[in-house]
Structures are given as C-alpha cells and as structure tokens.
Design an enzyme around this catalytic site. Structure first.
Site, PDB file in Angstrom:
ATOM      1  N   HIS A   1      -3.952  -8.872   3.213  1.00  0.00           N
ATOM      2  CA  HIS A   1      -5.391  -8.893   3.447  1.00  0.00           C
ATOM      3  C   HIS A   1      -5.701  -9.632   4.752  1.00  0.00           C
ATOM      4  O   HIS A   1      -4.995 -10.569   5.124  1.00  0.00           O
ATOM      5  CB  HIS A   1      -6.124  -9.584   2.285  1.00  0.00           C
ATOM      6  CG  HIS A   1      -6.219  -8.723   1.067  1.00  0.00           C
ATOM      7  ND1 HIS A   1      -6.512  -9.225  -0.183  1.00  0.00           N
ATOM      8  CD2 HIS A   1      -6.061  -7.380   0.894  1.00  0.00           C
ATOM      9  CE1 HIS A   1      -6.532  -8.235  -1.062  1.00  0.00           C
ATOM     10  NE2 HIS A   1      -6.251  -7.113  -0.432  1.00  0.00           N
TER      11      HIS A   1
ATOM     12  N   ARG B   1      -1.049  -1.663  -7.124  1.00  0.00           N
ATOM     13  CA  ARG B   1      -1.271  -2.807  -6.211  1.00  0.00           C
ATOM     14  C   ARG B   1      -2.147  -3.854  -6.891  1.00  0.00           C
ATOM     15  O   ARG B   1      -1.857  -5.052  -6.834  1.00  0.00           O
ATOM     16  CB  ARG B   1      -1.920  -2.293  -4.927  1.00  0.00           C
ATOM     17  CG  ARG B   1      -2.303  -3.345  -3.886  1.00  0.00           C
ATOM     18  CD  ARG B   1      -2.722  -2.620  -2.621  1.00  0.00           C
ATOM     19  NE  ARG B   1      -3.446  -3.450  -1.688  1.00  0.00           N
ATOM     20  CZ  ARG B   1      -2.878  -4.241  -0.767  1.00  0.00           C
ATOM     21  NH1 ARG B   1      -1.562  -4.325  -0.716  1.00  0.00           N
ATOM     22  NH2 ARG B   1      -3.611  -4.949   0.067  1.00  0.00           N
TER      23      ARG B   1
ATOM     24  N   TYR C   1     -10.529  -9.705  -6.382  1.00  0.00           N
ATOM     25  CA  TYR C   1      -9.859 -10.135  -7.611  1.00  0.00           C
ATOM     26  C   TYR C   1     -10.514 -11.316  -8.314  1.00  0.00           C
ATOM     27  O   TYR C   1      -9.946 -11.845  -9.269  1.00  0.00           O
ATOM     28  CB  TYR C   1      -8.397 -10.482  -7.304  1.00  0.00           C
ATOM     29  CG  TYR C   1      -7.627  -9.299  -6.770  1.00  0.00           C
ATOM     30  CD1 TYR C   1      -7.381  -8.187  -7.573  1.00  0.00           C
ATOM     31  CD2 TYR C   1      -7.176  -9.266  -5.459  1.00  0.00           C
ATOM     32  CE1 TYR C   1      -6.705  -7.086  -7.085  1.00  0.00           C
ATOM     33  CE2 TYR C   1      -6.492  -8.175  -4.960  1.00  0.00           C
ATOM     34  CZ  TYR C   1      -6.260  -7.083  -5.781  1.00  0.00           C
ATOM     35  OH  TYR C   1      -5.589  -5.990  -5.297  1.00  0.00           O
TER      36      TYR C   1
ATOM     37  N   HIS D   1      -2.991   3.516  -6.669  1.00  0.00           N
ATOM     38  CA  HIS D   1      -3.395   2.303  -5.953  1.00  0.00           C
ATOM     39  C   HIS D   1      -3.581   1.134  -6.906  1.00  0.00           C
ATOM     40  O   HIS D   1      -3.493  -0.027  -6.514  1.00  0.00           O
ATOM     41  CB  HIS D   1      -4.696   2.559  -5.175  1.00  0.00           C
ATOM     42  CG  HIS D   1      -5.098   1.422  -4.282  1.00  0.00           C
ATOM     43  ND1 HIS D   1      -4.449   1.130  -3.099  1.00  0.00           N
ATOM     44  CD2 HIS D   1      -6.071   0.478  -4.411  1.00  0.00           C
ATOM     45  CE1 HIS D   1      -5.004   0.087  -2.532  1.00  0.00           C
ATOM     46  NE2 HIS D   1      -5.993  -0.338  -3.310  1.00  0.00           N
TER      47      HIS D   1
ATOM     48  N   LYS E   1      -2.497  -1.446   8.639  1.00  0.00           N
ATOM     49  CA  LYS E   1      -3.948  -1.403   8.537  1.00  0.00           C
ATOM     50  C   LYS E   1      -4.629  -2.484   9.367  1.00  0.00           C
ATOM     51  O   LYS E   1      -5.663  -2.248   9.981  1.00  0.00           O
ATOM     52  CB  LYS E   1      -4.361  -1.541   7.061  1.00  0.00           C
ATOM     53  CG  LYS E   1      -5.845  -1.363   6.811  1.00  0.00           C
ATOM     54  CD  LYS E   1      -6.147  -1.399   5.331  1.00  0.00           C
ATOM     55  CE  LYS E   1      -7.627  -1.196   5.074  1.00  0.00           C
ATOM     56  NZ  LYS E   1      -7.946  -1.225   3.620  1.00  0.00           N
TER      57      LYS E   1
ATOM     58  N   ARG F   1       0.832  -1.197   0.000  1.00  0.00           N
ATOM     59  CA  ARG F   1       0.000   0.000   0.000  1.00  0.00           C
ATOM     60  C   ARG F   1       0.870   1.252   0.000  1.00  0.00           C
ATOM     61  O   ARG F   1       2.020   1.226   0.423  1.00  0.00           O
ATOM     62  CB  ARG F   1      -0.926   0.002   1.217  1.00  0.00           C
ATOM     63  CG  ARG F   1      -1.866  -1.207   1.292  1.00  0.00           C
ATOM     64  CD  ARG F   1      -2.693  -1.169   2.557  1.00  0.00           C
ATOM     65  NE  ARG F   1      -3.622  -2.296   2.659  1.00  0.00           N
ATOM     66  CZ  ARG F   1      -3.346  -3.444   3.266  1.00  0.00           C
ATOM     67  NH1 ARG F   1      -2.150  -3.613   3.854  1.00  0.00           N
ATOM     68  NH2 ARG F   1      -4.230  -4.422   3.316  1.00  0.00           N
TER      69      ARG F   1
END
Length: 369
Positions: free
Chosen positions: A328, A305, A338, A302, A242, A204
């Site tokens: 994740h 990514r 995805y 972004h 995160k 990120r």
C-alpha cells in the site's frame, strides 16, 4: 470558415479547407487539408481541428477529450489509459460528446447521473455502487482538467455531488481452515502453487502473473515484487508495479518456497520467463471451479489478498508491517480498507497498559535494590 472546390487530374471535383490559427505557443500558423468529397466535410474537419487547438471552453466536449487523452498518454500506464478510454467511449461521450464544454452545467450532469442510476442490464441488474462512483470520479477528473487548463469557470460535478459508493459494502474473507480445505480440491500444480502464493503473500493478481524464476531466490525465503502483468487490447505487457511502495520484498514460509521451486524445476522454466502460463481469465475460472468443488461460499480471487490481511491481523502483526507487505502507498489506505476487521480488539488495550505499568514497576524495584 470558407471551403474551396478544386479539380483533380482525372477531372474529379473535390473540396479543401485553408485557414490560419494560433498554436499552443501563440504563434500564427496556416493549415491546409485537401481531398474532401463535400464542402460540409471540409468545414467539419476545419472546425474539429480548431476545436482541438483551442484552449477555451467553447470547443466540443468530444474534441476536448481528444486533447485530454493525448496529454494523459505520457503520464499514465497503458492499463489506466485503456480503462479511461473505455469509460469515456461507452458511458461519457455518448451523453456529452456533441455538447460544448462550456454548456455542461450541474443540471446536465445530474441528468447523466440519473441515466446511469436507471440503467438495468438484461438480467435487470443495475451498475454496482462502486462502478457508479468510479464513473463519476472519472468525469469529475476530466472536468477538473478543463477548469485548470481550458478556462472552465468551475467543475459542475462539485455542485451535483457524487453517486455510488467508494467501496463495496462487505468484504468476503476465507479463514485459514477454509483455504486449506479449498486447496485440497486443486490438483493442477500450476494453479495449486498460484493460489497458495496469493493466500500466503497477499500479492495482487497482476504481481503474481508477472513472477519469473529470477524473483524467487533459491537461497532465501523471499519473493521480489518488481513488475505487474497486464493484457491491454490483446497485448501482453510487463509494467512497473501499481505504486512505488508496491515494489517490495515479501517473506514466505519454507513450505511455500519449496513448492514454488519444485514447480519451476518441473516445468523447466527459464530465468526470465513468466512462471505461470495463464492469464487472469484462466486463473479466475479455475478458482471458481475449485471453489465449487470444495463446496465453499464463492469469493473473488482478489479476496484472497483480503484473507491474507485478515490472517495477519489475527496473528497480531502490526498494521505498519501489513501495509508494507501488501504494498500500500501509505498506512491510511490499509486502515481504511481493513479497519472493520479490528472491532473488539480495543478491549485488549487496558490489559496491555496494565501489563506495561506492571513491568515498569518491576524494573523500578530491580533498580532500587
């Protein structure tokens, strides 16, 4: 709720309020506040104070929000708090602020939704579908809190339903050839290194900007992700990643490892100093300029990514490993984001099953000999 007039030593007439209330433990307390220019101001302060101390839904929504945010302060990161505060002050409080919490019903929520849907900026553009969904989710979370802790019978957002969409309609992705073409148009070493890291690691933006030399061992082809760079109300912060799964180690190829170390050495960067001197705005502006120079279709930074994830999927990397690499929280997130990159890949399944049984037959023949 009486208010009282008094006279200061210099003969000036002012007002004060004095009253009893019950605190959050149910204990009786007395409160006195002096120095108001008018009786109305003294009574307004008393009403607001009692609203904040109240735990029933008859307080003003604006007073309830103050309590809600105080409760959130110790439970959320500064970036999350800043985002919530902005949405509340600009999009929620102007509509609901002077309404009692208990009076907010589904019809009022629907009128608020319609106001958001009707909005157009100076270029006649509406709010994006994802932003509308984010605003509704924020308001619904606030009302859930009111149900749980303030005795609100139900969340009116559950009746009205949501607006907007949870994710953008399409995801922009660059192939490896497109990225390699793009990077030849970036001559500034810092940005060249940063864009390579983003594309070939999938990290990120905030994770990139938080990197220090200590995160890139000289004797191992890895990058350690253990913090996140953010600017909140003009203050630079290094926060925790995160989520728990975002704290991870990413393997990198030798060429990228060499470029990073050469850049660090060339800039004489201290071990605990941020590798990249720019902030998000500078990174994004340079990305746009380099994209234009390369003549490529514009994408968000972004999306590098997403492009990395697409590259891994094309390489046949298992989804579980992709999920870990991207940081994740769970594999369901990776699949949700995805899954559209997998169309047609199920056609390989029969061939894989056939190959499995053929190999099993060979093994059985070998064991019988």
């Amino acid at each position: 709720m009486p208010a009282y007039k008094y006279q200061t030593n210099d003969g000036k007439a002012l007002w004060y309020c004095s009253f009893h209330y019950k605190d959050w433990l149910g204990q009786n307390k007395r409160k006195k506040k002096m120095g108001f220019a008018t009786r109305k101001a003294a009574l307004e302060w008393e009403r607001t104070f009692l609203d904040r101390e109240s735990k029933n839904p008859d307080l003003l929504f604006s007073s309830f929000i103050e309590n809600y945010m105080k409760d959130c302060e110790n439970r959320m990161k500064p970036t999350t708090l800043a985002s919530k505060k902005f949405m509340q002050e600009s999009k929620i409080l102007p509509f609901f602020g002077q309404v009692k919490l208990s009076k907010i019903d589904p019809l009022m929520v629907r009128r608020w939704q319609n106001e958001l849907l009707d909005y157009r900026d100076e270029n006649s553009k509406p709010y994006s579908k994802t932003y509308l969904r984010t605003l509704h989710a924020e308001f619904s979370a606030i009302m859930n809190y009111a149900v749980r802790y303030y005795g609100l019978p139900s969340n009116p957002c559950h009746v009205t339903g949501s607006i907007g969409k949870s994710k953008a309609k399409e995801m922009s992705i660059w192939s490896r050839d497109q990225f390699e073409h793009f990077i030849t148009f970036e001559k500034r070493k810092a940005f060249h290194c940063a864009f390579n890291i983003l594309y070939y690691t999938g990290m990120r933006e905030g994770e990139l900007l938080a990197l220090t030399p200590a995160d890139i061992p000289r004797d191992d082809l890895i990058i350690q992700i253990n913090k996140n760079y953010e600017v909140v109300e003009g203050k630079e912060m290094l926060l925790t990643p995160k989520s728990e799964k975002s704290n991870r180690i990413i393997t990198i190829h030798e060429r990228l490892h060499k470029e990073i170390l050469e850049y660090i050495d060339g800039m004489c960067i201290e071990k605990d100093e941020r590798i990249f001197y720019f902030e998000s705005a500078g990174l994004r502006q340079e990305f746009k300029r380099a994209t234009k120079r390369a003549g490529l279709p514009p994408i968000r930074i972004h999306d590098l990514r997403h492009s990395h994830a697409s590259l891994l999927i094309e390489m046949g990397v298992p989804i579980t490993e992709i999920s870990k690499r991207l940081g994740h929280e769970n594999i369901e997130t990776t699949l949700r984001v995805y899954s559209h990159l997998y169309p047609g890949k199920e056609r390989n399944i029969p061939d894989l099953i056939t190959a499995f049984f053929e190999s099993e037959s060979v093994e059985n023949m070998d064991s019988s000999e």
